[in-house]
Design an enzyme around this catalytic site. Structure first.
Site, short mmCIF file in Angstrom:
data_model
loop_
_atom_site.label_atom_id
_atom_site.label_comp_id
_atom_site.label_asym_id
_atom_site.label_seq_id
_atom_site.Cartn_x
_atom_site.Cartn_y
_atom_site.Cartn_z
N ASN A 7 0.88 -1.16 0.00
CA ASN A 7 0.00 0.00 0.00
C ASN A 7 0.92 1.21 0.00
O ASN A 7 1.49 1.58 1.02
CB ASN A 7 -0.90 -0.03 1.24
CG ASN A 7 -1.93 1.08 1.22
OD1 ASN A 7 -1.84 2.02 0.43
ND2 ASN A 7 -2.90 0.99 2.11
N ARG A 73 -2.53 -2.17 -3.48
CA ARG A 73 -3.77 -1.41 -3.32
C ARG A 73 -3.65 -0.18 -4.21
O ARG A 73 -2.72 0.61 -4.07
CB ARG A 73 -3.92 -0.98 -1.87
CG ARG A 73 -5.11 -0.09 -1.69
CD ARG A 73 -5.28 0.30 -0.24
NE ARG A 73 -6.56 0.97 -0.11
CZ ARG A 73 -6.74 2.07 0.62
NH1 ARG A 73 -5.74 2.60 1.29
NH2 ARG A 73 -7.93 2.62 0.69
N HIS A 162 -13.18 2.36 -0.74
CA HIS A 162 -13.22 1.28 0.27
C HIS A 162 -13.81 -0.01 -0.32
O HIS A 162 -14.30 -0.87 0.43
CB HIS A 162 -14.11 1.65 1.49
CG HIS A 162 -13.53 2.67 2.41
ND1 HIS A 162 -14.33 3.52 3.15
CD2 HIS A 162 -12.25 2.98 2.74
CE1 HIS A 162 -13.57 4.31 3.90
NE2 HIS A 162 -12.30 4.00 3.65
N ARG A 223 -12.66 14.48 7.84
CA ARG A 223 -13.38 14.92 6.62
C ARG A 223 -14.83 15.25 6.94
O ARG A 223 -15.46 14.56 7.74
CB ARG A 223 -13.34 13.81 5.55
CG ARG A 223 -12.00 13.70 4.87
CD ARG A 223 -11.96 12.49 3.93
NE ARG A 223 -11.04 11.49 4.44
CZ ARG A 223 -10.93 10.25 3.96
NH1 ARG A 223 -11.69 9.85 2.97
NH2 ARG A 223 -10.05 9.42 4.48
N GLU A 365 -8.24 -5.84 4.67
CA GLU A 365 -7.99 -5.45 3.28
C GLU A 365 -6.75 -6.15 2.72
O GLU A 365 -6.73 -6.52 1.55
CB GLU A 365 -7.85 -3.92 3.18
CG GLU A 365 -9.20 -3.24 3.32
CD GLU A 365 -9.11 -1.73 3.37
OE1 GLU A 365 -8.84 -1.21 4.47
OE2 GLU A 365 -9.29 -1.08 2.33
#
Ligand code: AMP
Length: 383
Positions: A7, A73, A162, A223, A365
């Site tokens: 990642n 990813r 996601h 956010r 993940e």
């Protein structure tokens, strides 16, 4: 098969070496870690050097085994990528062409892909996209009500993110309920630093709360989620620059703005100690989430389960309780004792009489990326 999962961020590189054939999930991870400060003082000069810094850590666990494939990813797969793909130069260029859509993420992902390609030229690499699972969104869910040139010239539409997590968790939830993955209807809530909800019908994503970027939708750590777009125009007219507004909404908003911390543990503790701002933050976040759950329950034609996952979803019993308390109209009933249980296994946290079961299903993940990578490499090997 040994898969190195990468990642790659702009200044960091997270890695995990996994044996996808391990008999026990607990023994699947051979090693993992993160290289930080890439390109900064005291850190590696670039992603290639960050990878050489890993050599010793990898060699220590590999012995005489070798890495069979690398899975990356990749944040943005645009409209092209609906599935994980075997990477070649053309694919890397296609990912690079999507840079304008994900300026913080895709360039870093490309650096990671190129660094591996030059280090191990014959290594099979697979790109696993955060957007891919949401390629099944129907047009009424992905289209914004704006002039068509915004879409045709700029690719402005809803993509969703996601996806790897939502797909993995939907599959595990289906297995937990004893239904085939393609028969699962439900609402999946990925509540981590980033937060998104997905409406899953027949195992497919049919709507999701993040849109053109991962800013749309729910209240997150830093956010804002949904707001009136005119606020941006207003701020521009007040003299704020694009970069300032970007920073404001992506880094200084959400729980951090409302409660002074982006960590759910801190916010819950503060609220319990009587802090009014923290209490409001939890109210705003849980209220918004409940509205999305109600909407997605309608979208999927009746959810068979509401599934919590990721850092907050898996670990914050108080936040789950606040969300469940707002779902009375759906006949949802939480079981406080089950909700208080801490476990790494999929589990039910609602009472038997709950009209819709509430589940907690841990996401993974890296595991999903490793398994997708192995599947793509095996198909390619068969020719
Ligand atoms: P993730 O992005 O999935 O790693 O989730 C990160 C977020 O999960 C953190 O910012 C925390 O707010 C939250 N989190 C992690 N552990 C806990 C916990 N035990 N209780 C409440 N929130 C937690």
């Amino acid at each position: 098969m040994l898969v190195l999962v990468i990642n790659s961020g702009s200044s960091s590189l997270k890695y995990q070496l996994r044996d996808v054939d391990a008999a026990e999930p607990e023994s699947a991870v051979l090693t993992e870690g993160v290289v930080e400060r890439i390109g900064f003082d005291g850190g590696p000069a670039d992603h290639a050097q960050a990878l050489s810094d890993l050599d010793a850590a990898l060699a220590a666990v590999l012995g005489d085994r070798r890495i069979d494939a690398v899975g990356h990813r990749v944040v943005h797969g645009g409209e092209r990528f609906a599935e994980p793909v075997l990477v070649d130069n053309e694919i890397i260029r296609a990912i690079e062409r999507l840079n304008p859509l994900a300026p913080l993420h895709n360039p870093a992902n490309v650096l990671g892909l190129r660094a591996i390609a030059s280090k191990w030229p014959d290594m099979p690499q697979v790109a696993v996209f955060d957007t891919a699972y949401h390629r099944t969104l129907p047009e009424h869910a992905w289209r914004y009500a704006v002039p068509d040139w915004l879409y045709t010239h700029h690719g402005i539409r809803r993509y969703g993110f996601h996806g790897t997590s939502h797909q993995y968790v939907a599959g595990r939830a289906a297995a937990f309920l004893g239904v085939a993955p393609e028969e699962f209807d439900g609402v999946v809530l990925h509540l981590g630093n980033g937060v998104s909800a997905t409406a899953v019908q027949g195992g497919k994503s049919i709507d999701t709360s993040m849109g053109f970027t991962p800013l749309e939708g729910l209240v997150m750590g830093t956010r804002s989620g949904d707001l009136d777009p005119s606020i941006l125009v207003f701020l521009v007219r007040q003299g704020h620059s694009a970069d300032e507004i970007d920073h404001l909404l992506n880094r200084e908003s959400g729980l951090a703005a409302l409660a002074g911390s982006n960590d759910m543990r801190t916010v819950v503790e503060a609220a319990d100690a009587g802090d009014r701002h923290a209490a409001i933050a939890l109210d705003v976040a849980s209220y918004r989430l409940a509205k999305y759950i109600g909407g997605y329950h309608v979208a999927v034609g009746g959810a068979a389960a509401i599934v919590f996952t990721a850092g907050i979803g898996e670990n914050s019993a108080p936040f789950r309780a606040r969300v469940a308390a707002r779902l009375g109209a759906l006949g949802v009933v939480l079981d406080d004792d089950l909700n208080a249980v801490r476990s790494k296994d999929p589990r039910t946290v609602s009472a038997p009489e709950s009209a819709i079961p509430l589940l907690v299903v841990p996401t993974d993940e890296e595991r999903a990326i490793a398994e997708a990578t192995a599947a793509v490499v095996r198909v390619a090997a068969r020719g």
